[in-house]
Each structure stands twice: as structure tokens, then as C-alpha cells.
Design an enzyme around this catalytic site. Structure first.
Site, PDB file in Angstrom:
ATOM      1  N   SER A 147       0.812  -1.220   0.000  1.00  0.00           N
ATOM      2  CA  SER A 147       0.000   0.000   0.000  1.00  0.00           C
ATOM      3  C   SER A 147       0.844   1.268   0.000  1.00  0.00           C
ATOM      4  O   SER A 147       0.307   2.355  -0.147  1.00  0.00           O
ATOM      5  CB  SER A 147      -0.987   0.000   1.165  1.00  0.00           C
ATOM      6  OG  SER A 147      -0.313  -0.144   2.375  1.00  0.00           O
ATOM      7  N   GLY A 148       2.141   1.123   0.140  1.00  0.00           N
ATOM      8  CA  GLY A 148       3.010   2.297   0.043  1.00  0.00           C
ATOM      9  C   GLY A 148       3.261   2.674  -1.406  1.00  0.00           C
ATOM     10  O   GLY A 148       2.777   2.024  -2.333  1.00  0.00           O
ATOM     11  N   TYR A 149       4.024   3.744  -1.585  1.00  0.00           N
ATOM     12  CA  TYR A 149       4.263   4.225  -2.946  1.00  0.00           C
ATOM     13  C   TYR A 149       5.130   3.255  -3.739  1.00  0.00           C
ATOM     14  O   TYR A 149       4.904   3.017  -4.923  1.00  0.00           O
ATOM     15  CB  TYR A 149       4.908   5.610  -2.913  1.00  0.00           C
ATOM     16  CG  TYR A 149       4.003   6.700  -2.402  1.00  0.00           C
ATOM     17  CD1 TYR A 149       2.612   6.609  -2.522  1.00  0.00           C
ATOM     18  CD2 TYR A 149       4.523   7.838  -1.799  1.00  0.00           C
ATOM     19  CE1 TYR A 149       1.777   7.621  -2.063  1.00  0.00           C
ATOM     20  CE2 TYR A 149       3.695   8.857  -1.339  1.00  0.00           C
ATOM     21  CZ  TYR A 149       2.327   8.734  -1.466  1.00  0.00           C
ATOM     22  OH  TYR A 149       1.506   9.745  -1.017  1.00  0.00           O
ATOM     23  N   THR A 150       6.146   2.696  -3.091  1.00  0.00           N
ATOM     24  CA  THR A 150       6.990   1.741  -3.799  1.00  0.00           C
ATOM     25  C   THR A 150       6.201   0.490  -4.144  1.00  0.00           C
ATOM     26  O   THR A 150       6.299  -0.036  -5.254  1.00  0.00           O
ATOM     27  CB  THR A 150       8.216   1.387  -2.929  1.00  0.00           C
ATOM     28  OG1 THR A 150       8.984   2.576  -2.715  1.00  0.00           O
ATOM     29  CG2 THR A 150       9.085   0.350  -3.600  1.00  0.00           C
ATOM     30  N   CYS A 158      17.201   5.495  -2.988  1.00  0.00           N
ATOM     31  CA  CYS A 158      16.981   6.368  -4.148  1.00  0.00           C
ATOM     32  C   CYS A 158      18.049   7.452  -4.253  1.00  0.00           C
ATOM     33  O   CYS A 158      18.570   7.719  -5.334  1.00  0.00           O
ATOM     34  CB  CYS A 158      15.585   6.974  -4.105  1.00  0.00           C
ATOM     35  SG  CYS A 158      15.154   7.752  -2.553  1.00  0.00           S
ATOM     36  N   ASN A 203      12.687   8.709  -8.273  1.00  0.00           N
ATOM     37  CA  ASN A 203      13.073   7.996  -7.058  1.00  0.00           C
ATOM     38  C   ASN A 203      12.262   6.725  -6.832  1.00  0.00           C
ATOM     39  O   ASN A 203      12.740   5.785  -6.205  1.00  0.00           O
ATOM     40  CB  ASN A 203      12.946   8.912  -5.831  1.00  0.00           C
ATOM     41  CG  ASN A 203      11.554   9.484  -5.671  1.00  0.00           C
ATOM     42  OD1 ASN A 203      11.068  10.158  -6.575  1.00  0.00           O
ATOM     43  ND2 ASN A 203      10.909   9.228  -4.552  1.00  0.00           N
TER      44      ASN A 203
END
Lengths: 344, 344, 344, 344
Positions: free
Chosen positions: A10-13, A147, A311
Site C-alpha cells: 500500500s506504500g508508494y513503492t 533512491c 526515485n
């Protein structure tokens, strides 16, 4: 089809991993876990995936066996259960900082506590294909990259590879980063009203990603200074480097071209006119490219080496999928064909 | 009341001068010229001034005598007619780059052509009160500052004043700037679609403002590297400096406090918690403050010296009005009381 | 000097109140409370106030008697202790939604619960000077305005005052707002990565501020639709209104001019050329102006009435200070002289 | 492979066409013209295409025969030479406004001059697949859509298709748009310093795209009001519509689901929790999706119908490629698989 799964989606990555794996021609995304969002559709958290997948987040303990497991957990969590995860999949790519440093002492020094699974450190290959292409082709375990470290490493790569740097002189690297780096939970300084229009130098010395740059090249007389700027995705590294006295423009071009030839996701950006003369992160959103360039001042012998990345892509999910491709013996560019947008 | 006028009032610097002079308790804004906008109300070009002034732009040749004349013309124009302007007012503040460098040779070197009025150069005092307070109090002619030079100079000022810098070592200064620096006419790279979200390093070496930093301190082993970021107003300078081996945190604090005590528009920002721990330009929009701060790395002996300003205020119109106050024997802070906004 | 104090000073509205009161020529800011930040300097939370005030936040129960008390508490808190606060000061300006609606039934309908101090409702005057100038001059208690309500009310004011609106026809008001409206604590949608570049319609019908518009004018056949846009400060209301068939451009101009003449902080923006032809909130940051304008379509009889404000100023702290000035018999413009910035 | 070419490829729409055609599995991009940039590489103008194509811009008169010709010229140019272009390719997609209106009288009314090639108007099909899928499958000539018209049309489509709109009542459509809509040449109001953070209502009545909405649905009692917001790509339309008294939530859901089922690039966004509850353009950058949603107020009988698109994709290049796919008998989704990014 290769079955892949994501722990911590559920995170961006995690969201970017899901996007890439759903579009990958040789991989099927089988499961995605999320403690906070179990039972929700992926697209309720990552709205770009609506109409692309009907997957729902499952609880971590519902994860079934698969071929490749991507761990996108908060730093410190993967190392505490790495044995468990390794029991579920032959191939592991961990995107946290847990297995980036090969040396447990270095880890303790930079992260301020001892590693929970030091015996696993040497099994992981640092997952930046531009550094470790052949090692990745032979490993089951890859560590996702930091990143900012990636931007700094790729800025310096042509100079290091061609041995153009004057030893002993301080290297100053400034990295400017977007807000997605703080993750989907953020902090009070991540609120739009506080972060919009910001130029905020938040780490002058001692940023943890420095350790990855040191490990990559052995260059430890180096400052890695971080500033937040108004941008969601992207990181730009500018490295101020004293070159050996013999170096000239030609040698620099040779070094840069060699790096670009060897690496399908490296592009040289160095134009004499137009708007886009040097690497810029904004056009890289969603793309796995790292754009590199340089300026040289013969009078002082200093060069400015520049690298721009997204990133979340070359600095996280993109390199992770590229690493997976190498680990599985696939074309390393598979599933990474989005070129980015202009304008954006 | 002192009668002031502005030549070249439709640009951003001219607009800020108008705002400041209209709010100044001892000054009356008598005339503002603009070739392109003569006949228009000031507020049609600078909409913030609506209901504050019914002045209309006049043609340059309609300028009448006044006490203080601010020249806000494109670089190169003021030097070609400085005699004419000096005939119209006892006090001149020129905001272009024309009279910043005291040496005609230095001017030719950095601006690529010989100066049109070299005999005037020594009559002008460089208009940064933090450098030249007493000289400004005794001059009729002041040269407005370069915005990036100001950010770099004020970042270094406490270290130079206290003689903390190790001689001979390279000083690396990175400046991140907002879009108002390109002026109201802009260029293709200034379009919102191209400049929004940008991190664009547009000058690695040889930026003309470097000459002002060299002139100020004699430090010529110095890189001044410029990057455009997504921000309208503001500039942040980060200077990487090797300090003398004897320097410690206490000496640094002493130096910074001394600089703040001596200068009413210098503030030290160095907090251990909260969102606002270091200088940031965004809260300075419209304010004449320069916020300065530092970080020190005892292991390497390097410091990061930081300065944030509003490029149109402390970096242009604000310093110009502060200089005028000094030239006229007024309190230097008059008319410069806007503290900036939070949030913004 | 009049002694003023702020209860709840660490939010954005509280910060703006502090800035205004610190710069007010007739008022001394005596105390500011904050539960979360007691013991911290104001400038550690509101960094623009550094070097302007050495006040520290105190706990609410340390509040001493003063002349004017501004309550900037979360909605619902002021009504539960209004008697206590009224015991500490002769004049109260409450900036929450607690005392905006004069009718307890209306409050219950729009806020979903009964009011805790209904007997106080009629003692409060709705604090928009453009609506209630004379009533404010005679009250001890004023209710701060809702920011979106203010933008909508001031957009409609000239049309209502001149009785130009066709009765019975639906009025559609769209308001676009900046992120500061969500407050200093924000929510997950307020994170920069989620809110940057956003155009997010978050309330189509039933926004609570609708009640203030209805109360102001009795116009209840009205939609108030809210969209978040990428901006920190500012709100723009566009009201689509069917006019009486007799209305023409002249009548509209007459109505607008009358409103501007009567109100020192209302400006008409309606230019035929240039960049700034219609009201825009961005140049109003920090200013108490409300810029209004209109377009008229004779073919359909519809007008678009536009109003731009800074939501933290005319939509909160600015109107509150203007109301205080009126309550205390001062010039209503005192301490509100900042004109805004261009560019910004 | 189908050979395609682009006339006028240095603008933003031309760049997106190039990106899409270079990634299309059945099409080869043969030539791209640009008067201003002939001789330059595509990637020097569209930096995202670096390492994706070695094509150089050619002069318009160097255009050779191909299968499909995309005209991305300034409005008014295509109609003056349509015979010439039609001689070079069997299929033409014109992305200007020249052939959108089937009626020469309507063209003259909205564009203020008579059409230069009225006999060609009826040969062109309006290129919005969601309106004209079957006609596109049978035509050689398609007219690219207006971006704001597309957002408005797709917002209203489910309501019109299911006949839910109360006849005779005014429809108010507000569209908020990003800066890329002004094109790569821009104007003074497009400069970052002027356009950043903007909420600028630049067209209240009479926007030319209104004609396309009228032509699509015959709804002429309609306002189309345009506001610029801080965003590069994207348009959001919000349509305020009075529904027939019989309509309820169920009928609305049925209508929306039917539209989504029939159209592969339409998605319904209507969530009760989370950040992404309604359509938002930002996540659509680079994607051909149109996200639609609605809110309904039973008390008044009004609905708010919402549509978000990327103005350069579904509002220009994306719909053009989708139309081409239909014209050539290909799967209409070919080459349009990029799902957009989150976060961005």
C-alpha cells in the site's frame, strides 16, 4: 508465467511495483499484502490501477508460495522475518534498507543498531544493475537500492569507471528530492501547505544513503547533502568532483558514452540549446531511465556530474524489476518500457 | 516627504520597489516609467497595488526631478545613460548589474564587454548593507545586489567575518532559485508547463554573480552552481566550506550570533525539532529578512552554511530600499516591516 | 494599548492572528495559548515571526484577563466553555463555526448535533464587516466567518444589494480552495504527494458553509460545490446566477461600484487586457482584500460573479481583526495594510 | 506495419502523438514535420523520447506518402491545405479545431470567420470514440476533439444516454485546466511566475468548445466556464444538472455502469472512503482514461456529474490514436495501455 507477489503493497513503492508487474509480459502478479488495507481493492489505494486489476490486498499471513517475492516493508521489518519470507519464494527482492550493506558493522554504524540477520547480508546482491549486472544474474536475493544513493552513484559512475577522479579531494554531492520519498504516511512537514514551494535542506551530513555510495566506490571523503524541493517524484544529484589534471572534455565524453553504451537505462543529456540541456527528473516520472550529464571547468579542474532519476522507479521499483529480470534470466528491460512524459 | 521615482517599473523588481515605496513612511512615490506600459495604471501590471495607488506609468523621457531615483532597467542600459539619470536626482540606486563591480576589468571579464561608463564605477557602493553599511551611509550612488550573490555572500558572511574558513580549499556553493528571477518577460523554459516541478541545473560554473562573491570576500577558489526549482520567489544558498581545524560548534555559534546582532535583517534558524529547522525561502516571500544557519561535521571539518532570501526583496528591491534608508540617514528598517507569511 | 490574546494559536488561523496583532498599531499581543506547543516560542511554530516576538505559548489555563480574546479552537470547543472565556475579556471574537449561525435549529441541521450554548447565539454578530458593519460596531461578541462562505457571500453581495437576481432560479457556486483550509494538522489527502497538482471536488452538495450563505441572504436554492486545487492560500468563488431580465452591463457596473465604494477591502477587478483581468486569489496571500468581478451573457441572462480571497485573511484572521477594529471603535483598516505580492 | 506521420510535431500534442505511435505495436512512425525545429532530433524537443527514436524533424514539404497522417497544426491551417494532405495519405486525423463542427454556419458563428474548405466538413467524423465509435470504424477522416469539450461531453454522457436530464433547465459546466492546454508557445500569462498557484477564470461564457458540446447532444442552454489551475496536464469538468424528477441513485448508477461497460477507457470513480473518492486528473497524466463520477442531491434534484481527463491524451492525442485504431479496424485500445501514475 512467473508468479510474483508483493509484501507491503500500500506504500508508494509497493504501488509502483504493482503497476510494473501488472504490465510485465512474463510475470503474473499473484498477491499483494497490506495490513492496513486488507480487503480493499488495489485500485482503492492506487487509483491508477482501476480497471487494470481486480486484486484485493490480503493480510501478510495469507501470503502463499510464489516464484518471486518483493518485500516493500518499512526499514527494519524484513530482516526480522527474512527466513520466513525466503521459505515462500525462491527469489527475493527486498526494497528496504535492510540488506543493502554487505557488512554488518557498516550497517550498525549507519543505522544505529545491530542487524537482526547478519548471516543473510552476504547472500544479498546490491540491486543496482548498473553496478552489479553480472552478480544479479547469479543470485536469488537482491537488495533494492536507496533512491538518493542511486542518484549519487549513477552521477559518479562514469567518472569512477574511467578513473578520472583526483584521489583525496572532497566530493560534494547535493541531492534534491521530491515528496514521494517521504512515503505514503509522511510527517507534519509533508503536508502540502508546509511542503509546497519548499527548498528545505534537511540533511547536511550523515544521511544513511551515504553508506551505499561509500560501499559502491570506496569514496569516503564525500558529503551527501539532501534538500527537499517542490516535486512529487524525482531526485537530482549534482556531484562536485575534482578531476585528475590529465582529464579533458574528450576524456569525459568518452567515459560518459561508455557508460551509456553498457547500460540500456542510462541516457546522456548534454545539449547546447533548447529547454532540456541537462538531466531533469520531471520528465522521468514513471520511467526507469537515469539521465546523466556533466559540465567541466578546465580552469579549476572541477566537474559537475549530474544524474536525474524517478526515485520510485530507477531509485526503487524500477531497479527492483530490472534486477528481477536479470535474476530470472530475462531481458533486463522487460516491463520497463514507459518512456516518461513531456510536458509534465 | 522624500520624492522617489522608479525607471523601469513594469518588471518584477520595479513592482516590488513600488510596493515598498508606497508603504514607506518617509517617502512619496512620485513617478514610475515603463516604455511598454505607459498610460496604464500601475495596478494593471502589478495587481496587488490596486486601490493603493492611482499612478500611471509614464514614458522614460517624462521623468521629472526627484530626490531618489531607482533604476530597474535591463542589464547594460543604466551605464549608457547614467549621466542623464544623475542629472535628475541627487541619489541613485541602480538595480541592474551595471555598477556592482568596482573594477572595469572585472566587469569586462565576467560580462564579456567593456563598461560604457567606467569612470562611474568607483562612485557606486555595492548596496548590500550587511557588507557596506557605513559606506552606504556616505554615498549618493548605490548598486543593487545580485540575488544569487546575496544568498551566497550572506551564507558565507559569518564564517568570513570570524575568519573560520581554511584558506586554499575549494568552496562549493549551490543556489536554488525561483522563477521570478528570470523576470517578467521570461523565456521558453519559463513557461509553466516546462518549469513546474523542475529541478534544472542551468549554470554549473561561471555564473556572473560569482564575480560579486569574489569581490566581496576575495574568495576565488569557489563554484557557484545554480539550479531552478519550483518556486516563484526565493533563493537558497548552501555553501560547503572546509573550516580551520581549530573551529568547533561554539565558535560557529559565536560567529553567527555576532552577525545577527550586527544586522537587523539577519536571523539565525537552527532548531532541533519541528518543521522549520533550517532557513527556507518560502516563508520569506515579501520580507527583507535573510535567514541563515549552519551544520557542522567535526569528522571532516566541513560546514554547510545556509542562507535563504526572497530574491526580489533582500536580493533586489528590499536591499535597495534598505540602502536608500542608509544613504538618506533614515532608520535602515523603515518601510521593510512585512515579516512574511506562514503558511504560504 | 489594547491587550489582546489568542486561545489556540498554533494553527494557521492563530498564526495569522498573531502576525496581524503584532503589527497592529493600537494593540499589544499579550498571550497566546497552545496545548501542544506550550513552552515553545511562537516563532518555532510560525517561523515568519522570528525576531518579531519573544512570546512563548502558554497553556490555556494560564490565560489571564485581557481586553480582547480571539478564540481559534477546533469547531465545537468554544461553545463548551464560552462562559469561561467571556469571564476573561470584555470582547470576544470566536473564529470557529460555533457562533456563526444565529439559529440553534439551523446549527443542529447543518452540524448534526445540538448546540451546547444556544443562549449565546444571539449575542454574537456574524463577523463579516461587509455584511454587518454597523452591528459589529455595537457588539462585544463576534463570530469569525467561514472562508468559503465569505468567498460566496462577497461574490453575490453586489447582486443581492442591488436586487439584480431573478428569484426562484438555482444559483450554482463553485469554490476552489487551497490546502491551508485543511489546517495545520491536515489528513492523508493533505500530504504533498497526494495534493500537489490536485483538482479534487470534495464536496458537491451540503457543505456546512452553505448555511452561512443562506443565513446572509435567504437564498436557499443554491449549490455550494468545493474543489481543492494546488495552492496553499486562497479561495475563488464563481457564482452562476440568473439575473432579472431588466439587468444590463450598466446596472451591473453600478452595483459593483457601489459595493466597492462602501467597503474599503473590496476591489473590482475587470480588465480587458493583460494577465490580471479577473479576481485571482494568489496575489491576495496575506492581504485582507476581497477582489470581485463579473461577466455577463445577455443572450442567456446569466452572470458569472467572481470573488477571490485569502482564506486565512478575509476568510478568517483578517476579517476577525477588521471586526475587532469596528467593535473597539477604531479605523476598520488598522493593522491590515499589507497589499499582497506580485509575483507570487 | 502501418506507416504513420505527424505534421506539426513540435507542439505538446505532436509530442504525445509521437510517444504513442513509437510505442504502438502495429504502427511505424515514419516522419514528423516541424518548421521551427527541422533538422533537430525529436528528443531535443521532446526529451522523454531520447533513446527511443533517432528521427529528426523534417520540413513540411518533405513529407512523403504514408498510410495515416496526423495533422497537429495551429487552428486554421489544416483547412487551408486539406486537399494537399489528403493527397499524401488514405487516412487523416486532424487534431485542430478545423473539422470538428459538421456545419459551416456553426463554425463561422463560433470561430468568427467562414471555413476555408466547407465541402470537407461532412467527410470528417468527430473523433471521440465514446460518441462515434461505429462512424469512426467507417471513415477515412477524423477530427480530433477539443479537450474541454471532451471533459464536458464525457461528464454528461451517462446522463444524456439514459435520458435523465430535465429538459429546459440551465446546465452549468465548469472546467479546470492545466497549463499544457495553452500549448508549447504559451503567452505572458503562461509564465511560471504568473501561472503557478493560479485559480484564474479566463472564460465565463462563449468558449469555443461549447459548440462541440452543443453539437454532441443538442443541449444549448449551457454555460461552459473555464478556469486555469496549477497543473500541467489535466482537465476536470463538473456539470451541474437538473435531473428528471423520477431519477434516483439507482437510475444514476445504472446509467454510469452502462457507459463504463460500453467504453474501455471510461472508469467510474465513486468511493466512500480513502483519498481518491472522485475523478481527479492528476493520476491520468499520460493515460487515455476518462474517469467519471457523480453526486446527487435528492432534495433539489440536482446532480453534479464529474469527468477527469488528461487534456493531451483523452482530450487530444489519445483519442486520436484510439480513433485511428477504429478507422484501421484494429483493437481500439492498442498502444494506449499506460495506466497513469500514483503518486504524481
Amino acid at each position: 508465467m512467473i508468479r510474483a507477489a508483493i509484501v507491503g503493497g500500500s506504500g508508494y513503492t509497493g504501488g509502483e511495483l504493482a503497476r510494473l508487474l501488472l504490465g510485465h509480459p512474463e510475470v503474473e502478479l499473484a498477491q499483494v499484502t497490506s495490513r492496513a488495507n486488507q480487503g480493499s481493492y488495489l485500485y482503492q489505494v492506487h487509483p491508477n490501477l482501476r480497471r487494470r486489476s481486480e486484486l484485493k490486498f490480503v493480510a501478510p499471513d495469507q501470503m502463499e508460495r510464489c516464484d518471486v517475492l518483493f518485500l516493500a516493508l518499512p526499514h527494519g521489518e524484513a530482516q526480522r522475518a527474512i527466513g520466513h519470507w525466503a521459505g515462500l519464494a525462491e527469489y527475493i527482492v527486498d526494497l528496504s534498507a535492510d540488506f543493502r550493506l554487505a557488512d554488518a558493522g557498516l550497517y550498525a554504524q549507519w543505522y544505529g543498531k545491530s542487524h537482526a540477520a547478519p548471516e543473510w547480508l552476504e547472500r544479498f546482491v546490491y540491486g543496482l544493475p548498473e553496478l552489479n549486472r553480472s552478480q544479479l544474474a547469479g543470485t536469488k536475493y537482491a537488495a533494492g537500492v536507496g533512491c538518493n544513493a542511486t542518484a549519487a552513484i549513477l552521477a559518479l559512475l562514469p567518472l569512477v569507471a574511467a578513473d578520472l577522479i583526483e584521489p583525496g579531494e572532497r566530493i560534494i554531492v547535493e541531492v534534491k528530492v521530491g515528496s514521494s520519498e517521504a512515503g505514503a504516511s509522511g510527517n507534519s512537514g509533508s503536508l502540502h501547505a508546509e511542503r509546497s514551494g519548499v527548498v528545505r535542506t534537511f540533511s547536511a551530513f550523515g544521511h544513511r544513503h551515504t553508506a551505499e555510495v561509500i560501499q559502491a566506490f570506496g569514496l569516503d571523503n564525500l558529503s551527501l547533502t539532501m534538500s527537499a524541493v517542490d516535486l512529487v517524484r524525482g531526485a537530482l544529484a549534482t556531484a562536485h568532483v575534482k578531476l585528475r589534471t590529465s582529464v579533458d572534455q574528450k576524456a569525459l565524453w568518452r567515459a560518459y558514452r561508455q557508460t551509456a553504451v553498457e547500460n540500456p537505462f542510462i541516457r546522456i543529456v548534454k545539449e547546447g540549446r533548447g529547454i532540456h540541456r541537462a538531466p531533469e527528473p520531471k520528465i522521468l516520472a514513471g520511467s526507469n531511465y537515469a539521465d546523466i550529464g556533466f559540465e567541466f571547468d578546465p580552469a579549476s579542474g572541477y566537474a559537475l556530474a549530474i544524474c536525474a532519476i524517478d526515485n520510485l522507479m530507477k531509485g526503487a521499483a524500477g531497479s527492483a524489476v530490472q534486477a528481477m529480470n536479470l535474476m530470472l534470466g530475462l531481458d533486463e528491460a522487460l516491463g520497463l518500457d514507459f518512456p516518461g512524459l513531456h510536458p509534465i
